[in-house]
Design a protein around this motif. Structure first.
Motif, PDB file in Angstrom:
ATOM      1  N   GLN A  46       0.819  -1.210   0.000  1.00  0.00           N
ATOM      2  CA  GLN A  46       0.000   0.000   0.000  1.00  0.00           C
ATOM      3  C   GLN A  46       0.854   1.262   0.000  1.00  0.00           C
ATOM      4  O   GLN A  46       0.474   2.261  -0.605  1.00  0.00           O
ATOM      5  CB  GLN A  46      -0.947   0.003   1.191  1.00  0.00           C
ATOM      6  CG  GLN A  46      -2.013   1.044   1.101  1.00  0.00           C
ATOM      7  CD  GLN A  46      -3.096   0.835   2.127  1.00  0.00           C
ATOM      8  OE1 GLN A  46      -2.946   0.036   3.026  1.00  0.00           O
ATOM      9  NE2 GLN A  46      -4.180   1.555   1.985  1.00  0.00           N
ATOM     10  N   SER A  47       2.018   1.214   0.642  1.00  0.00           N
ATOM     11  CA  SER A  47       2.861   2.405   0.659  1.00  0.00           C
ATOM     12  C   SER A  47       3.455   2.706  -0.719  1.00  0.00           C
ATOM     13  O   SER A  47       3.679   3.863  -1.052  1.00  0.00           O
ATOM     14  CB  SER A  47       3.976   2.241   1.683  1.00  0.00           C
ATOM     15  OG  SER A  47       4.775   1.128   1.334  1.00  0.00           O
ATOM     16  N   SER A  48       3.680   1.679  -1.519  1.00  0.00           N
ATOM     17  CA  SER A  48       4.270   1.921  -2.832  1.00  0.00           C
ATOM     18  C   SER A  48       3.234   1.962  -3.966  1.00  0.00           C
ATOM     19  O   SER A  48       3.375   2.733  -4.906  1.00  0.00           O
ATOM     20  CB  SER A  48       5.327   0.856  -3.142  1.00  0.00           C
ATOM     21  OG  SER A  48       4.731  -0.421  -3.176  1.00  0.00           O
TER      22      SER A  48
END
Length: 124
Positions: A46-48
């Motif tokens: 989700q962060s990338s």
């Protein structure tokens, strides 16, 4: 793992017959493990990748929805109950009652839903 594969392929939407406790609980265990792994992967990605990573657990949940209901119905058939008893799981108290039903042993050698899956020589 064999029970999981069997429920996902051969008995994907088979609501008839009976399922042993091991078939139901191994399917549930493997499904839970896969869901946890996908949630972790989704959290990492989700962060990338962003919000698109949230689709992994959602797609998996949709893929196992019908087999989960089907194996639950077959498990309840093994205890001599209709698959419609799964609807009591929609209430808080009903979840406890449903778990009690699902952990019970087979009630009969043969009932209206077919032969006992534990009996040698029967293929359910």
């Amino acid at each position: 793992m064999n029970w999981y594969i069997k429920c996902m392929t051969e008995k994907y939407a088979d609501f008839s017959g009976r399922a042993s406790r091991s078939e139901y609980w191994y399917f549930t265990l493997v499904s839970l493990i896969i869901a946890i792994i996908l949630d972790v992967i989704s959290g990492v990605l989700q962060s990338s990748v962003g919000d698109i990573a949230e689709l992994l657990p959602l797609l998996y949940s949709l893929a196992v929805l019908i087999p989960s209901i089907a194996v639950g119905a077959r498990r309840l058939h093994d205890t001599g109950r209709s698959g419609w008893w799964q609807l009591i799981g929609l209430t808080i108290v009903g979840i406890i009652v449903l778990i009690v039903f699902l952990v019970q042993d087979s009630s009969f050698d043969r009932n209206q839903y077919g032969p006992n899956p534990k009996t040698p020589g029967t293929s359910v």
